[in-house]
Design an enzyme around this catalytic site. Structure first.
Site, PDB file in Angstrom:
ATOM      1  N   SER A 102       0.816  -1.218   0.000  1.00  0.00           N
ATOM      2  CA  SER A 102       0.000   0.000   0.000  1.00  0.00           C
ATOM      3  C   SER A 102       0.849   1.267   0.000  1.00  0.00           C
ATOM      4  O   SER A 102       1.517   1.556  -0.970  1.00  0.00           O
ATOM      5  CB  SER A 102      -0.959  -0.039   1.197  1.00  0.00           C
ATOM      6  OG  SER A 102      -1.756   1.114   1.226  1.00  0.00           O
ATOM      7  N   ASP A 245      -2.799   6.646  -3.065  1.00  0.00           N
ATOM      8  CA  ASP A 245      -1.671   5.980  -2.409  1.00  0.00           C
ATOM      9  C   ASP A 245      -1.119   4.915  -3.370  1.00  0.00           C
ATOM     10  O   ASP A 245      -1.625   4.762  -4.489  1.00  0.00           O
ATOM     11  CB  ASP A 245      -2.076   5.411  -1.041  1.00  0.00           C
ATOM     12  CG  ASP A 245      -2.955   4.183  -1.149  1.00  0.00           C
ATOM     13  OD1 ASP A 245      -3.747   4.108  -2.105  1.00  0.00           O
ATOM     14  OD2 ASP A 245      -2.860   3.291  -0.282  1.00  0.00           O
ATOM     15  N   ASP A 247      -1.194   1.685  -3.854  1.00  0.00           N
ATOM     16  CA  ASP A 247      -2.015   0.637  -4.481  1.00  0.00           C
ATOM     17  C   ASP A 247      -3.407   1.166  -4.829  1.00  0.00           C
ATOM     18  O   ASP A 247      -4.280   0.395  -5.235  1.00  0.00           O
ATOM     19  CB  ASP A 247      -2.109  -0.608  -3.598  1.00  0.00           C
ATOM     20  CG  ASP A 247      -2.879  -0.374  -2.318  1.00  0.00           C
ATOM     21  OD1 ASP A 247      -2.853   0.755  -1.797  1.00  0.00           O
ATOM     22  OD2 ASP A 247      -3.527  -1.327  -1.838  1.00  0.00           O
ATOM     23  N   ASP A 249      -6.105   2.240  -3.382  1.00  0.00           N
ATOM     24  CA  ASP A 249      -7.404   2.006  -2.758  1.00  0.00           C
ATOM     25  C   ASP A 249      -7.852   3.267  -2.016  1.00  0.00           C
ATOM     26  O   ASP A 249      -8.982   3.360  -1.561  1.00  0.00           O
ATOM     27  CB  ASP A 249      -7.404   0.765  -1.835  1.00  0.00           C
ATOM     28  CG  ASP A 249      -6.344   0.803  -0.764  1.00  0.00           C
ATOM     29  OD1 ASP A 249      -5.488   1.716  -0.793  1.00  0.00           O
ATOM     30  OD2 ASP A 249      -6.356  -0.085   0.109  1.00  0.00           O
TER      31      ASP A 249
HETATM   32 MG    MG Z   1      -3.588   1.438   0.089  1.00  0.00          MG
END
Ligand code: MG
Length: 456
Positions: A102, A245, A247, A249
């Site tokens: 992440s 961010d 990744d 999400d």
């Molecule tokens: Mg994330």
């Protein structure tokens, strides 16, 4: 929640994380984890990664483990976590695996498991995998049944198409919007610019090539990391800016005046406008979220349910109680009409939709009351966590409290949330008030209180 002593815990709130090639996050670990997940999942498994330098190494090892148990591996390549989750949801598969850390620094990586419905894996299922991992009781497929890896090339297109089916594309196109987007050199570089093009939105990108060294800035969208985006928005004619961010999400927004909006602001703005579409709608968020969210929902005649901290909990309560929208105060927004997980590109598309119809983001933000939140932590041994909680509860007698996660105490002018960490020997102290001085005072007062009990 304190770690289960019987089965050593591997998965944290968002998968297993560690520094690559130390802290256990190496190819041997990934191989064994692949075998444990394959033994549990049994069938076809979607796999994808964010943009880190260690992704190929960990993905290959994990895929080997999966194939050894007889699973077919469907490799989606570099994709945002929600893109992989959507592919799992639509793919009729046994589960998914994301290789991602992440927003952590570049030396980190991690492994995250996805349930067949595309949601972040439930704790009970993670425990089943942990048990298999520690027992070493893996399925070892016969030579005729060993799995293979099949590259997938349609995950991104399907995901973009899915988002476009749940926002008002015509209204967005008509509004002739212009945005600045910072992809943080993460997986969103391959998705968000394409989505904006398809929505007819003009855009300028920052850090929009996948690069695991994160040359632009660290991939956590904090105010310190997104100074370039704020400057860009201030200098140009933009309807707003946003940053994902690593990744993707999560999404953090910068309004048309260049103001950085903390995650609870976009949570409140979306909640308000989604609830306004139909009376009596339900929004789900954690006890750590700002009162601004509840105010925004009430202004639109909706209702709020609070949950324990953690996006998998929010997603599951949304599914059980019929929540239309939910999320966390860190910019992780969940849209029930699309999928039950935090989704960065979907959040950007929804804000485009709202701005196209309702006007400037700065104005939408100013409509919602402003609060000030403070966050502190202090050391607390695991053995003392329960004692601290009970003593704090006794001292809060007479006040309105909520024990959904730790102890939340409400005062006329704000609240404090006192939570022991599930993974570290620390106690977290949050406060909120409309008055910044009172927020400071509350967090300090309760930090001292916790320290006193820990010492005593
Ligand atoms: Mg994330």
């Amino acid at each position: 929640m304190v770690a289960d002593k019987a089965v050593p815990r591997l998965f944290g709130t968002n998968g297993v994380r560690g520094v690559v090639n130390s802290e256990g996050m190496d190819c041997q670990f990934a191989l064994r984890m692949g075998m444990a997940m394959g033994t549990y999942m049994k069938g076809s498994v979607m796999i994808g990664t964010d943009a880190r330098t260690s992704n190929e190494m960990l993905k290959s090892a994990c895929a080997s483990g999966l194939m050894a148990t007889g699973c077919t591996v469907l490799d989606c390549g570099i994709v945002p976590t929600p893109t992989l989750q959507y592919a799992v949801k639509k793919g009729n598969v046994a589960g998914g695996v994301v290789i991602t850390a992440s927003h952590n620094p570049p030396e980190f990586n991690g492994i995250k498991a996805i349930d067949p419905d595309g949601t972040e894996m439930s704790r009970a299922n993670e425990e089943a995998i942990e048990r298999i991992f520690h027992s070493g009781d893996f399925t070892r497929a016969e030579w005729t049944r060993i799995g293979r890896t099949i590259p997938q090339t349609t995950a991104i297109e399907r995901y973009i198409g899915g988002i476009m089916s749940v926002v008002d594309v015509a209204a967005i196109r008509r509004a002739n919007l212009r945005v600045a987007v910072d992809c943080s050199n993460g997986a969103s570089s391959l998705v968000t610019p394409k989505l904006l093009e398809r929505l007819g939105v003009r855009y300028v990108t920052l850090n929009a090539d996948p690069n695991g060294a994160f040359p632009g800035h660290n991939s956590e969208p904090t105010p310190e990391n997104v100074g370039d985006l704020v400057e860009l928005v201030k200098a140009g004619e933009f309807d707003f800016g946003f940053v994902h961010d690593g990744d993707a999400d999560r999404t953090i927004f910068v309004d048309d005046t260049g103001r950085y909006l903390y995650g609870d602001r976009s949570l409140a703005i979306c909640a308000h406008h989604i609830c306004k579409e139909k009376e009596g709608r339900l929004v789900v968020t954690t006890v750590g979220s700002s009162m601004a969210v509840e105010d925004a929902v009430r202004m639109a005649k909706g209702n709020v349910i609070y949950t324990a901290v953690g996006s998998p909990v929010v997603a599951r309560v949304m599914m059980q109680k019929g929540g239309i929208f939910g999320g966390e105060e860190n910019g992780g927004l969940i849209f029930a009409n699309f999928q039950y997980c935090r989704d960065g590109a979907m959040a950007a598309a929804k804000i485009l939709d709202i701005v196209a119809k309702k006007g400037k983001l700065s104005k939408l933000n100013d409509m919602i009351p402003q609060y000030h939140q403070r966050k502190k932590k202090t050391r607390c041994p695991d053995a003392k966590k329960q004692v601290v909680l009970s003593e704090l509860a006794i001292s809060a007698k007479g006040e309105r409290i909520d024990t959904t996660d730790g102890l939340k105490i409400f005062f006329k002018e704000g609240w404090v949330l006192l939570r022991p960490s599930g993974t570290e020997q620390i106690f977290r102290i949050y406060s909120e008030s409309k008055d910044p001085a009172r927020a400071d005072e509350l967090v300090e007062q309760y930090k001292k209180e916790v320290e006193k009990i820990v010492k005593g």
